[in-house]
Design an enzyme around this catalytic site. Structure first.
Site, mmCIF file in Angstrom:
data_model
loop_
_atom_site.group_PDB
_atom_site.id
_atom_site.type_symbol
_atom_site.label_atom_id
_atom_site.label_comp_id
_atom_site.label_asym_id
_atom_site.label_seq_id
_atom_site.Cartn_x
_atom_site.Cartn_y
_atom_site.Cartn_z
ATOM 1 N N ILE A 62 0.837 -1.222 0.000
ATOM 2 C CA ILE A 62 0.000 0.000 0.000
ATOM 3 C C ILE A 62 0.864 1.261 0.000
ATOM 4 C CG2 ILE A 62 -2.108 -0.954 1.022
ATOM 5 C CD1 ILE A 62 -1.058 0.135 3.760
ATOM 6 N N GLU A 86 0.023 -3.357 10.036
ATOM 7 C CA GLU A 86 0.694 -4.166 11.054
ATOM 8 C C GLU A 86 -0.252 -4.118 12.245
ATOM 9 O OE1 GLU A 86 3.400 -5.971 10.989
ATOM 10 O OE2 GLU A 86 3.941 -5.445 8.935
ATOM 11 N N THR A 141 -9.569 0.880 15.129
ATOM 12 C CA THR A 141 -9.685 0.004 16.304
ATOM 13 C C THR A 141 -10.082 0.815 17.539
ATOM 14 O OG1 THR A 141 -8.312 -1.219 17.889
ATOM 15 C CG2 THR A 141 -7.152 0.266 16.444
ATOM 16 N N ASP A 142 -10.708 0.149 18.491
ATOM 17 C CA ASP A 142 -11.041 0.832 19.753
ATOM 18 C C ASP A 142 -9.787 1.201 20.546
ATOM 19 O OD1 ASP A 142 -10.289 -1.737 20.586
ATOM 20 O OD2 ASP A 142 -12.047 -2.071 21.850
ATOM 21 N N GLU A 143 -8.645 0.597 20.171
ATOM 22 C CA GLU A 143 -7.429 0.854 20.953
ATOM 23 C C GLU A 143 -6.956 2.295 20.837
ATOM 24 O OE1 GLU A 143 -4.509 -2.285 20.919
ATOM 25 O OE2 GLU A 143 -6.012 -3.756 20.344
ATOM 26 N N TYR A 166 1.437 0.509 18.263
ATOM 27 C CA TYR A 166 0.372 0.077 17.345
ATOM 28 C C TYR A 166 -0.804 1.040 17.393
ATOM 29 C CZ TYR A 166 -3.925 -2.331 15.969
ATOM 30 O OH TYR A 166 -5.142 -2.627 15.410
ATOM 31 N N LYS A 170 -2.399 3.674 14.552
ATOM 32 C CA LYS A 170 -3.784 3.629 14.072
ATOM 33 C C LYS A 170 -4.479 4.983 14.339
ATOM 34 C CE LYS A 170 -5.748 0.499 12.602
ATOM 35 N NZ LYS A 170 -5.886 0.025 11.184
ATOM 36 N N LEU A 206 -4.333 -13.433 21.339
ATOM 37 C CA LEU A 206 -4.656 -14.189 22.553
ATOM 38 C C LEU A 206 -5.368 -15.525 22.294
ATOM 39 C CD1 LEU A 206 -4.763 -14.160 25.751
ATOM 40 C CD2 LEU A 206 -7.103 -13.364 25.465
ATOM 41 N N ARG A 230 -11.111 -7.183 27.651
ATOM 42 C CA ARG A 230 -11.321 -6.873 26.238
ATOM 43 C C ARG A 230 -12.791 -7.149 25.918
ATOM 44 N NH1 ARG A 230 -7.321 -4.749 27.295
ATOM 45 N NH2 ARG A 230 -5.272 -4.813 26.276
ATOM 46 N N ASP A 288 4.088 -8.588 32.672
ATOM 47 C CA ASP A 288 3.043 -7.853 31.962
ATOM 48 C C ASP A 288 3.620 -7.127 30.743
ATOM 49 O OD1 ASP A 288 0.529 -6.981 31.447
ATOM 50 O OD2 ASP A 288 0.260 -5.887 33.323
ATOM 51 N N ARG A 289 2.756 -6.870 29.779
ATOM 52 C CA ARG A 289 3.102 -6.082 28.579
ATOM 53 C C ARG A 289 3.315 -4.626 29.019
ATOM 54 N NH1 ARG A 289 -1.665 -6.065 24.226
ATOM 55 N NH2 ARG A 289 -0.625 -7.839 23.282
HETATM 56 P P1 NAD Z 1 -3.743 -9.140 10.112
HETATM 57 O O1 NAD Z 1 -2.426 -8.807 10.719
HETATM 58 O O2 NAD Z 1 -4.308 -10.494 10.261
HETATM 59 O O3 NAD Z 1 -3.704 -8.835 8.533
HETATM 60 C C1 NAD Z 1 -3.078 -7.705 8.005
HETATM 61 C C2 NAD Z 1 -2.987 -7.884 6.496
HETATM 62 O O4 NAD Z 1 -2.381 -6.701 5.932
HETATM 63 C C3 NAD Z 1 -2.112 -9.076 6.074
HETATM 64 O O5 NAD Z 1 -2.738 -9.800 5.039
HETATM 65 C C4 NAD Z 1 -0.833 -8.412 5.564
HETATM 66 O O6 NAD Z 1 -0.168 -9.174 4.559
HETATM 67 C C5 NAD Z 1 -1.375 -7.095 5.015
HETATM 68 N N1 NAD Z 1 -0.357 -6.025 4.951
HETATM 69 C C6 NAD Z 1 0.494 -5.646 5.936
HETATM 70 N N2 NAD Z 1 1.283 -4.652 5.490
HETATM 71 C C7 NAD Z 1 0.899 -4.386 4.212
HETATM 72 C C8 NAD Z 1 1.334 -3.454 3.235
HETATM 73 N N3 NAD Z 1 2.326 -2.587 3.479
HETATM 74 N N4 NAD Z 1 0.728 -3.445 2.021
HETATM 75 C C9 NAD Z 1 -0.285 -4.331 1.751
HETATM 76 N N5 NAD Z 1 -0.714 -5.240 2.631
HETATM 77 C C10 NAD Z 1 -0.132 -5.265 3.863
HETATM 78 O O7 NAD Z 1 -4.741 -8.036 10.675
HETATM 79 P P2 NAD Z 1 -6.271 -8.171 11.079
HETATM 80 O O8 NAD Z 1 -6.372 -8.675 12.463
HETATM 81 O O9 NAD Z 1 -6.993 -8.840 9.986
HETATM 82 O O10 NAD Z 1 -6.678 -6.622 11.123
HETATM 83 C C11 NAD Z 1 -7.119 -5.946 9.934
HETATM 84 C C12 NAD Z 1 -7.400 -4.496 10.275
HETATM 85 O O11 NAD Z 1 -8.396 -4.419 11.304
HETATM 86 C C13 NAD Z 1 -6.185 -3.735 10.806
HETATM 87 O O12 NAD Z 1 -6.212 -2.437 10.236
HETATM 88 C C14 NAD Z 1 -6.415 -3.684 12.311
HETATM 89 O O13 NAD Z 1 -5.827 -2.539 12.860
HETATM 90 C C15 NAD Z 1 -7.929 -3.617 12.374
HETATM 91 N N6 NAD Z 1 -8.545 -4.172 13.596
HETATM 92 C C16 NAD Z 1 -8.196 -5.411 14.049
HETATM 93 C C17 NAD Z 1 -8.821 -5.926 15.183
HETATM 94 C C18 NAD Z 1 -8.490 -7.315 15.689
HETATM 95 O O14 NAD Z 1 -8.977 -7.702 16.750
HETATM 96 N N7 NAD Z 1 -7.696 -8.104 14.980
HETATM 97 C C19 NAD Z 1 -9.788 -5.173 15.860
HETATM 98 C C20 NAD Z 1 -10.131 -3.906 15.364
HETATM 99 C C21 NAD Z 1 -9.500 -3.415 14.239
HETATM 100 P P1 TYD Z 2 -4.086 -9.447 21.790
HETATM 101 O O1 TYD Z 2 -4.779 -10.614 21.214
HETATM 102 O O2 TYD Z 2 -2.634 -9.229 21.471
HETATM 103 O O3 TYD Z 2 -4.956 -8.160 21.390
HETATM 104 P P2 TYD Z 2 -4.813 -6.619 21.890
HETATM 105 O O4 TYD Z 2 -3.540 -6.436 22.590
HETATM 106 O O5 TYD Z 2 -4.856 -5.895 20.577
HETATM 107 O O6 TYD Z 2 -6.023 -6.385 22.758
HETATM 108 O O7 TYD Z 2 -4.224 -9.499 23.350
HETATM 109 C C1 TYD Z 2 -5.494 -9.541 23.978
HETATM 110 C C2 TYD Z 2 -5.262 -9.476 25.484
HETATM 111 O O8 TYD Z 2 -4.602 -10.689 25.872
HETATM 112 C C3 TYD Z 2 -4.363 -8.337 25.891
HETATM 113 O O9 TYD Z 2 -4.828 -7.842 27.154
HETATM 114 C C4 TYD Z 2 -3.008 -8.973 26.078
HETATM 115 C C5 TYD Z 2 -3.352 -10.391 26.525
HETATM 116 N N1 TYD Z 2 -2.387 -11.444 26.123
HETATM 117 C C6 TYD Z 2 -1.848 -12.292 27.094
HETATM 118 O O10 TYD Z 2 -2.159 -12.187 28.293
HETATM 119 N N2 TYD Z 2 -0.956 -13.250 26.682
HETATM 120 C C7 TYD Z 2 -0.588 -13.388 25.376
HETATM 121 O O11 TYD Z 2 0.256 -14.265 25.063
HETATM 122 C C8 TYD Z 2 -1.156 -12.519 24.411
HETATM 123 C C9 TYD Z 2 -0.779 -12.639 22.940
HETATM 124 C C10 TYD Z 2 -2.066 -11.556 24.825
#
Ligand code: NAD
Ligand code: TYD
Length: 352
Positions: A62, A86, A141-143, A166, A170, A206, A230, A288-289
């Site tokens: 992108i 990412e 994202t809500d984050e 991250y 966003k 997670l 969460r 912890d993270r």
């Molecule tokens: P993911 O990490 O599973 O997938 C990301 C995709 O983007 C991958 O296919 C990767 O190859 C592609 N990508 C990365 N860098 C790229 C680049 N430079 N050019 C083109 N493609 C690229 O992510 P996901 O969990 O599917 O999340 C998708 C979106 O939703 C993200 O924007 C994330 O911030 C948002 N989101 C995720 C969650 C969640 O719980 N996973 C919740 C809310 C919002």
């Molecule tokens: P994650 O799935 O990484 O989502 P996010 O950080 O975007 O909410 O993590 C969800 C929650 O789980 C978060 O509070 C961190 C926690 N977590 C663990 O406790 N252990 C783990 O190994 C991972 C990956 C996450």
């Protein structure tokens, strides 16, 4: 919505969205998936749509301006749904830079191409009203709202206060989207969803990580006391909400997406162990993270009340199906964790 650009469609949520959009939108003429196939992108997630004549896969970045411009010229998109990012907080703590280039500059590159091809200039009438028939949807994202205390929920007007590289990337992207709306009249929507779960989620997050480790009899690393909260939503409900915003959303608006389903991490881990019949002795409380957000919770009244969206999955049903999917697909997990599929892509795209 006839000619759709989806970015990041080989990832967890994007691949679910592509399948759902092709299934539910018969009037869709074209769906182009632009994906770089990083470690998180997996074309295996899209096998069900490979034969669909409306679907085109483009391997690319992108951030590649020339490529993105060329795709807009060739395909004349009227809709962009931007997932590519990412997406993992822990990786962003170790390596923040790629989060800023991909998530912020990548967003701006797409916005610039959309602006040019949709002829949105600061002096055009579309700086005061939205051009009909086109839309740029930013999947956020809500984050971006930061952390909540024991009470309260995130609304669309909660100030942005991101705490990880991250979420900062966003939130920065959201602000760029906002600026293009204000400055160029870009018809945008921003959706901010809570944590997703479901099939095809990369086992660094997670739920799939805990499932994977439990099945292998490995320790389950719970950060800190495990009492972080969460608000979990099935991926398919997130995608149906995005389709709802495309169809009925008021352009320029932000919509929070969530299903009122708050759970402490430790509760999720126990549920997984229970469903799999594994012992709680596998739980390991680890360090912890850094900057770990204590609680997220989405107030979804705007999207439910104004657009009539509602989640279809209960958490019980969604988790049961998700666990079942991981049990039925050990090969998928094995391939994405072994790096076999990355080797395959590097061979396949060696000369691309
Ligand atoms: P993911 O990490 O599973 O997938 C990301 C995709 O983007 C991958 O296919 C990767 O190859 C592609 N990508 C990365 N860098 C790229 C680049 N430079 N050019 C083109 N493609 C690229 O992510 P996901 O969990 O599917 O999340 C998708 C979106 O939703 C993200 O924007 C994330 O911030 C948002 N989101 C995720 C969650 C969640 O719980 N996973 C919740 C809310 C919002
Ligand atoms: P994650 O799935 O990484 O989502 P996010 O950080 O975007 O909410 O993590 C969800 C929650 O789980 C978060 O509070 C961190 C926690 N977590 C663990 O406790 N252990 C783990 O190994 C991972 C990956 C996450």
């Amino acid at each position: 919505m006839k000619r759709l650009l989806v970015t990041g469609g080989a990832g967890f949520i994007g691949s679910n969205f592509i399948q759902q959009a092709l299934r539910r939108r018969e009037d869709l003429e074209l769906l182009v998936n632009l994906d770089l196939l990083t470690y998180a992108g997996n074309l295996e997630n899209l096998l069900p749509v490979q034969g669909d004549k409306r679907y085109v896969f483009v391997h690319g970045d992108i951030r590649d301006r020339a490529l993105v411009e060329e795709l807009f010229s060739r395909y004349a998109f009227d809709t962009v749904v931007h997932f590519a990012a990412e997406s993992h907080v822990d990786r962003s703590i170790v390596e923040p830079e790629i989060f800023l280039t991909t998530n912020v500059i990548g967003t701006q590159t797409l916005l610039d191409a959309a602006k040019r091809h949709w002829k949105l200039e600061p002096d055009s009438k579309y700086s005061t009203e939205y051009k009909p028939g086109v839309v740029y949807l930013q999947v956020s994202t809500d984050e971006v709202y930061g952390a909540l205390g024991k009470t309260g929920m995130f609304t669309e007007t909660t100030p942005l206060a991101p705490n990880s590289p991250y979420s900062a990337s966003k939130a920065s992207a959201d602000l760029v989207v906002r600026a293009y709306r204000q400055t160029y009249g870009m018809p945008v929507n921003i959706t901010r969803c809570s944590n997703n779960y479901g099939p095809y989620q990369f086992p660094e997050k997670l739920i799939p990580l805990m499932l994977h480790n439990a099945l292998e009899g490995k320790p389950l690393p719970v950060y800190g006391d495990g009492m972080q909260i969460r608000d979990w939503l099935h991926v398919s409900d997130h995608c149906s909400a995005i389709l709802t915003v495309l169809d009925k959303g008021v352009r320029g608006e932000v919509y929070n997406i969530g299903g009122n389903n708050e759970r402490a991490n430790i509760e999720i881990v126990r549920l997984i162990l229970d469903e799999l019949g594994k012992p709680e002795s596998l739980i390991r409380h680890v360090q912890d993270r850094p900057g770990h957000d204590r609680r997220y919770a989405i107030d979804n009244t705007k999207i439910t009340g104004q657009l009539g969206w509602a989640p279809a999955y209960s958490f019980q049903q969604g988790m049961r199906e998700t666990i079942e999917w991981y049990l039925q697909n050990p090969g998928w997990v094995e391939r994405v964790t072994s790096g076999e599929y990355l080797d395959y892509y590097s061979r396949m795209y060696e000369n691309a």
